[in-house]
Motif scaffolding. Structure first.
Motif, PDB file in Angstrom:
ATOM      1  N   ALA A  87       5.843 -19.455 -16.573  1.00 60.19           N
ATOM      2  CA  ALA A  87       5.751 -18.476 -15.534  1.00 60.19           C
ATOM      3  C   ALA A  87       4.515 -17.420 -15.856  1.00 60.19           C
ATOM      4  O   ALA A  87       3.824 -17.228 -15.145  1.00 60.19           O
ATOM      5  N   SER A  88       4.536 -16.979 -17.251  1.00 61.84           N
ATOM      6  CA  SER A  88       3.608 -16.097 -17.703  1.00 61.84           C
ATOM      7  C   SER A  88       2.086 -16.616 -17.636  1.00 61.84           C
ATOM      8  O   SER A  88       1.158 -15.942 -17.467  1.00 61.84           O
ATOM      9  N   GLY A  89       2.010 -17.822 -18.120  1.00 63.82           N
ATOM     10  CA  GLY A  89       0.753 -18.560 -18.059  1.00 63.82           C
ATOM     11  C   GLY A  89       0.247 -18.639 -16.618  1.00 63.82           C
ATOM     12  O   GLY A  89      -0.998 -18.349 -16.179  1.00 63.82           O
ATOM     13  N   LEU A  90       1.229 -19.176 -15.767  1.00 59.78           N
ATOM     14  CA  LEU A  90       0.674 -19.147 -14.239  1.00 59.78           C
ATOM     15  C   LEU A  90       0.106 -17.764 -13.716  1.00 59.78           C
ATOM     16  O   LEU A  90      -0.998 -17.770 -13.127  1.00 59.78           O
ATOM     17  N   ILE A  91       0.839 -16.814 -14.260  1.00 61.32           N
ATOM     18  CA  ILE A  91       0.521 -15.347 -13.619  1.00 61.32           C
ATOM     19  C   ILE A  91      -0.733 -15.043 -14.435  1.00 61.32           C
ATOM     20  O   ILE A  91      -1.495 -14.202 -13.737  1.00 61.32           O
ATOM     21  N   GLU A  92      -0.795 -15.257 -15.500  1.00 58.51           N
ATOM     22  CA  GLU A  92      -2.159 -14.663 -16.324  1.00 58.51           C
ATOM     23  C   GLU A  92      -3.390 -15.286 -15.585  1.00 58.51           C
ATOM     24  O   GLU A  92      -4.521 -14.628 -15.535  1.00 58.51           O
ATOM     25  N   ASP A  93      -3.404 -16.452 -15.168  1.00 56.48           N
ATOM     26  CA  ASP A  93      -4.521 -17.303 -14.386  1.00 56.48           C
ATOM     27  C   ASP A  93      -4.923 -16.494 -13.281  1.00 56.48           C
ATOM     28  O   ASP A  93      -6.052 -16.217 -12.929  1.00 56.48           O
ATOM     29  N   ASP A  94      -3.770 -16.056 -12.483  1.00 55.13           N
ATOM     30  CA  ASP A  94      -3.987 -15.483 -11.142  1.00 55.13           C
ATOM     31  C   ASP A  94      -4.403 -14.242 -11.528  1.00 55.13           C
ATOM     32  O   ASP A  94      -5.148 -13.514 -10.716  1.00 55.13           O
ATOM     33  N   MET A  95      -3.889 -13.381 -12.435  1.00 52.51           N
ATOM     34  CA  MET A  95      -4.315 -11.928 -12.609  1.00 52.51           C
ATOM     35  C   MET A  95      -5.800 -11.924 -12.851  1.00 52.51           C
ATOM     36  O   MET A  95      -6.597 -11.160 -12.576  1.00 52.51           O
ATOM     37  N   LYS A  96      -6.371 -12.929 -14.010  1.00 52.78           N
ATOM     38  CA  LYS A  96      -7.734 -12.954 -14.285  1.00 52.78           C
ATOM     39  C   LYS A  96      -8.708 -13.306 -12.840  1.00 52.78           C
ATOM     40  O   LYS A  96      -9.653 -12.273 -12.667  1.00 52.78           O
ATOM     41  N   GLU A  97      -8.178 -13.985 -11.869  1.00 53.10           N
ATOM     42  CA  GLU A  97      -9.143 -14.365 -10.777  1.00 53.10           C
ATOM     43  C   GLU A  97      -9.131 -12.978  -9.845  1.00 53.10           C
ATOM     44  O   GLU A  97     -10.077 -12.815  -9.298  1.00 53.10           O
ATOM     45  N   ILE A  98      -8.138 -12.527  -9.589  1.00 49.03           N
ATOM     46  CA  ILE A  98      -7.794 -11.345  -8.961  1.00 49.03           C
ATOM     47  C   ILE A  98      -8.612 -10.029  -9.484  1.00 49.03           C
ATOM     48  O   ILE A  98      -9.340  -9.543  -8.649  1.00 49.03           O
ATOM     49  N   ARG A  99      -8.524  -9.894 -10.497  1.00 46.18           N
ATOM     50  CA  ARG A  99      -9.615  -9.154 -11.123  1.00 46.18           C
ATOM     51  C   ARG A  99     -10.984  -9.254 -11.215  1.00 46.18           C
ATOM     52  O   ARG A  99     -11.576  -8.351 -10.676  1.00 46.18           O
TER      53      ARG A  99
ATOM     54  N   ALA B  11       0.725  -1.237  -0.031  1.00 42.61           N
ATOM     55  CA  ALA B  11       0.049  -0.015  -0.026  1.00 42.61           C
ATOM     56  C   ALA B  11       0.881   1.388  -0.204  1.00 42.61           C
ATOM     57  O   ALA B  11       1.727   1.254   0.803  1.00 42.61           O
ATOM     58  N   GLU B  12       0.615   2.100  -0.840  1.00 42.29           N
ATOM     59  CA  GLU B  12       1.622   3.360  -0.949  1.00 42.29           C
ATOM     60  C   GLU B  12       0.575   4.520  -1.345  1.00 42.29           C
ATOM     61  O   GLU B  12       0.088   4.519  -2.481  1.00 42.29           O
ATOM     62  N   ASP B  13       0.352   5.384  -0.524  1.00 44.79           N
ATOM     63  CA  ASP B  13      -0.267   6.637  -0.792  1.00 44.79           C
ATOM     64  C   ASP B  13      -1.643   6.405  -0.978  1.00 44.79           C
ATOM     65  O   ASP B  13      -1.974   6.763  -2.227  1.00 44.79           O
ATOM     66  N   ALA B  14      -2.394   5.256  -0.672  1.00 37.36           N
ATOM     67  CA  ALA B  14      -3.744   5.021  -0.951  1.00 37.36           C
ATOM     68  C   ALA B  14      -3.888   4.147  -2.041  1.00 37.36           C
ATOM     69  O   ALA B  14      -5.126   3.721  -2.244  1.00 37.36           O
ATOM     70  N   VAL B  15      -2.839   3.779  -2.824  1.00 37.26           N
ATOM     71  CA  VAL B  15      -3.012   2.831  -3.944  1.00 37.26           C
ATOM     72  C   VAL B  15      -2.492   1.492  -3.419  1.00 37.26           C
ATOM     73  O   VAL B  15      -1.565   1.340  -2.481  1.00 37.26           O
ATOM     74  N   ILE B  16      -3.284   0.413  -3.608  1.00 38.44           N
ATOM     75  CA  ILE B  16      -2.979  -0.898  -3.022  1.00 38.44           C
ATOM     76  C   ILE B  16      -2.646  -1.692  -4.362  1.00 38.44           C
ATOM     77  O   ILE B  16      -3.247  -1.875  -5.254  1.00 38.44           O
ATOM     78  N   LYS B  17      -1.523  -2.159  -4.358  1.00 39.25           N
ATOM     79  CA  LYS B  17      -0.965  -3.048  -5.412  1.00 39.25           C
ATOM     80  C   LYS B  17      -0.899  -4.450  -5.071  1.00 39.25           C
ATOM     81  O   LYS B  17      -0.278  -4.762  -4.108  1.00 39.25           O
ATOM     82  N   VAL B  18      -1.567  -5.385  -5.635  1.00 35.05           N
ATOM     83  CA  VAL B  18      -1.493  -6.918  -5.589  1.00 35.05           C
ATOM     84  C   VAL B  18      -0.437  -7.228  -6.346  1.00 35.05           C
ATOM     85  O   VAL B  18      -0.458  -7.081  -7.390  1.00 35.05           O
ATOM     86  N   ARG B  19       0.424  -7.625  -5.730  1.00 30.57           N
ATOM     87  CA  ARG B  19       1.814  -8.063  -6.527  1.00 30.57           C
ATOM     88  C   ARG B  19       1.820  -9.793  -6.743  1.00 30.57           C
ATOM     89  O   ARG B  19       1.654 -10.444  -5.772  1.00 30.57           O
ATOM     90  N   ILE B  20       1.943 -10.027  -7.886  1.00 29.35           N
ATOM     91  CA  ILE B  20       2.127 -11.857  -8.174  1.00 29.35           C
ATOM     92  C   ILE B  20       3.409 -12.037  -8.901  1.00 29.35           C
ATOM     93  O   ILE B  20       3.864 -11.248  -9.753  1.00 29.35           O
ATOM     94  N   ARG B  21       4.217 -13.134  -8.468  1.00 29.52           N
ATOM     95  CA  ARG B  21       5.393 -13.391  -8.871  1.00 29.52           C
ATOM     96  C   ARG B  21       5.296 -14.713  -9.196  1.00 29.52           C
ATOM     97  O   ARG B  21       5.234 -15.625  -8.196  1.00 29.52           O
ATOM     98  N   ALA B  22       5.702 -15.337 -10.323  1.00 26.96           N
ATOM     99  CA  ALA B  22       5.711 -16.636 -10.774  1.00 26.96           C
ATOM    100  C   ALA B  22       6.982 -17.227 -10.945  1.00 26.96           C
ATOM    101  O   ALA B  22       7.759 -16.532 -11.816  1.00 26.96           O
ATOM    102  N   ARG B  23       7.291 -18.512 -10.795  1.00 26.05           N
ATOM    103  CA  ARG B  23       8.625 -18.938 -10.906  1.00 26.05           C
ATOM    104  C   ARG B  23       8.286 -20.253 -11.768  1.00 26.05           C
ATOM    105  O   ARG B  23       7.462 -21.144 -11.475  1.00 26.05           O
ATOM    106  N   ALA B  24       9.048 -20.406 -12.812  1.00 25.59           N
ATOM    107  CA  ALA B  24       8.714 -21.945 -13.494  1.00 25.59           C
ATOM    108  C   ALA B  24       9.974 -22.055 -14.714  1.00 25.59           C
ATOM    109  O   ALA B  24      11.073 -21.334 -14.502  1.00 25.59           O
TER     110      ALA B  24
END
Lengths: 412, 412
Positions: free
Chosen positions: A230-242, A211-224
């Motif tokens: 790794a990009s595929g893993l992260i895309e699935d998570d980003m869809k779910e979070i959105r 959280a920085e100055d009222a902006v909350i960033k959800v950070r996703i970090r994938a290893r493969a």
């Protein structure tokens, strides 16, 4: 593959200057799958520096040092690295000629002290510095490699990009992809509550938040094993979070509220005019910080005095007398006046009490009205903001841009 | 008395966020005679954190930790300090009630995870956090004291100032006074050349310099047995430096160009109006960032489009056609129009090409005109600025404020 980053400089350890080099290098390393585990800042105390470096070369595969290779007596990185690697310093003729050539090209005399910048630990590989008199170098000690850059960011970054990063890509044997989903309009705990099952330590992708100055960033970090996986893993998570966070999400990665709003305006061919009071120009400044905004941004007005609200925006003096400059009717009139006088699609406005003085029991510091006028009518919102003058101005600006974003998202 | 500063946070060690807390605390410590010797950033790896902290408490008299006391699983500072000090964590009823009270005042429900923020190592003294849900704490281990703050700067700074700094003043047994003389309008080497005899390593006061965003600060740091003696030493140096640097000096310590200009306007009862193009509101934003400026600041205009230069500032369309929007005649007309339309003592203006696009061979990126109109007439200056969009906007704003300062210094 683990890395440590060391910044050398008394001005850094005394807090006279903020160290930005280490964060830059850490983000670069993370991108290519090298894990930064520790950053250290050390001053010009050689014993302390030796202790830091001796421990680091034992613990890590890579140690990157910035700073301390200038020509003055307090530049001690060269001899510190030589001591830890157990080799003498040798003068490099080619580097010396490079330094002399730079001075000639500037029409200035090279001082004898500059010659020490051509000294390197025996066995080191010199890293060219096209922009300055301090070449870098790299040297192995045991299983660790030490890489040394000058501390000036505009010299260090091109050296990293041209000479060091390419040699490290793939060295870690795995790919790492890091992204973020950026949110505004709710507290950190509300956002993390909505995605808590994903924020488990050790999970891959690893999901966290800042959280920085009222902006909350959800950070996703994938290893493969590969970048694609790794990009595929992260895309699935980003869809779910959105999908879970809905309209709280305004963008991703480096998106800011102003870049998102500016992008929407530009891509839809819409024009905007801004009317500000307590934010004093911050709304216009943020929007015009986006390159290309001149296609959408007609004008901004900082109507600080009551008279200027009338002369520049056409706010009726009676409205100000009856309700006060900080009121919903005045905010609405400012937004509508801005839209009309500029012939814009959107007129947006903010009026409030930024503090620290000027508050009353009825209208305390932090009371702010933000309004958006469009062809559909005018939306106004009352805010009760906390914090100091700078924070009230920042939050008021973000809320205004966010209301405009939501208005545009709903087809306004 | 030596100190180490540790910042905890995976987002910091991965370079996703710049750590500013450690520099703030280091500068604060240096001011009260405590010597910062090492800064470390560590992520949420408990073993690595324990290793850093165990070494630090052996080596230093004071260890200050920021961050890692939030409610989530990756906040590991509490348990790390408990392990290194060898005591269990205990829940503090008063701190728990404080946290619950904050949630009530926000009209929000306190989540069970927030309760861990009331856990402290046994024997610790709680440091109140009036602004947030993470109280700090301090605890002794051997000859060292560990002090823990939340990582949010707006919470950490008031806690440091109210609860910790007063208890450390005088603890080092000597007095240190640190001041700065702030300059604008010349390069770092020109300034250091003028005072080079004073910049000798080991001298007391120690004189050095830092350059940040074109502002050069000459830093003076005196040590003596008493505060009065150290202040006396420093006063002599400050007089000498001011006399050598003349009008390059715009202020001292925390003075900025905008705070100095705003102070002059307010104290003299003069009014100002601003007209901006390429800076997009930055000049107004900086001036109105100063509390009390409403007595002097009438209005600002961000005249981004050519039409708005005419409608808001009365710039003749023919002037824009003949010379272009980025030209000396248009800059002059903008300043004069701003002064006239607001009935102000000063009208100031800036027009230029901030980039990255919009440059031509004749009018390249970085070409900027700044102008000041007053009862004595109008002064205009052409600038050729280097750097990216943000830097051009920043430097243009500083040059404009500096020209206004010089104009006021010369009796304008």
């Amino acid at each position: 593959m683990n890395a440590e980053i060391v910044a050398a400089g008394t001005e850094l350890v005394l807090g006279e200057r903020i160290n930005t080099n280490s964060a830059y290098l850490a983000a670069q390393l993370a991108e290519i799958g090298v894990t930064p585990v520790l950053h250290t800042i050390v001053g010009d105390d050689e014993e302390a520096f030796v202790a830091v470096l001796a421990r680091a070369v034992e613990a890590s595969d890579l140690v990157i040092i910035t700073g301390g290779i200038g020509p003055t007596l307090d530049d001690i990185t060269r001899q510190t690295v030589a001591r830890v690697t157990g080799v003498p310093l040798l003068r490099d003729a080619k580097a010396l000629e490079h330094i002399a050539g730079l001075f000639r090209s500037w029409g200035r005399e090279m001082k004898p002290s500059n010659a020490v910048q051509a000294d390197f630990p025996k066995g080191a590989t010199v890293i060219d510095n096209p922009r300055g008199t301090a070449p870098g170098f790299r040297i192995r000690v045991g299983k660790c490699e030490i890489v040394v850059f000058p501390g000036v960011p505009s010299e260090m970054k091109p050296m990293w990009e041209a000479s060091v990063r390419p040699t490290l890509v793939g060295a870690s044997g795995e790919a790492v992809v890091a992204r973020s989903i950026n949110c505004f309009g709710a507290g950190e705990s509300d956002i993390t509550e909505a995605i808590k099952e994903m924020m488990v330590p050790g999970r891959n992708p690893l999901v966290g938040d800042t959280a920085e100055d009222a902006v909350i960033k959800v950070r996703i970090r994938a290893r493969a094993a590969t970048f694609e996986k790794a990009s595929g893993l992260i895309e699935d998570d980003m869809k779910e979070i959105r999908s879970r966070l809905g309209l709280l999400v305004f963008g991703q990665d480096n998106d800011t509220l102003e870049s998102v709003v500016a992008g929407l305006l530009i891509s839809r061919g819409l024009k905007i005019a801004v009317a500000e009071s307590c934010t004093g120009g911050l709304v216009s400044e943020r929007l015009t910080d986006i390159s290309g905004i001149s296609a959408a941004f007609i004008q901004g007005v900082v109507a600080y005095s009551n008279e200027s609200k009338t002369t520049l925006l056409g706010v009726a003096p009676k409205l100000i007398v009856d309700y006060g400059a900080v009121s919903e009717p005045v905010a609405r009139a400012m937004a509508e006046g801005a839209r009309k006088s500029a012939g814009a699609d959107y007129g947006i406005s903010v009026t409030g009490i930024a503090g620290p003085t000027g508050g009353t029991p009825e209208k305390p510091v932090g009371l702010v009205y933000v309004a958006v006028a469009s062809r559909r009518g005018t939306t106004c919102r009352e805010l009760r903001l906390r914090g100091d003058r700078g924070q009230v101005r920042d939050r008021a600006t973000k809320h205004l841009l966010n209301i405009l974003r939501l208005e545009m998202a709903s087809g306004g």
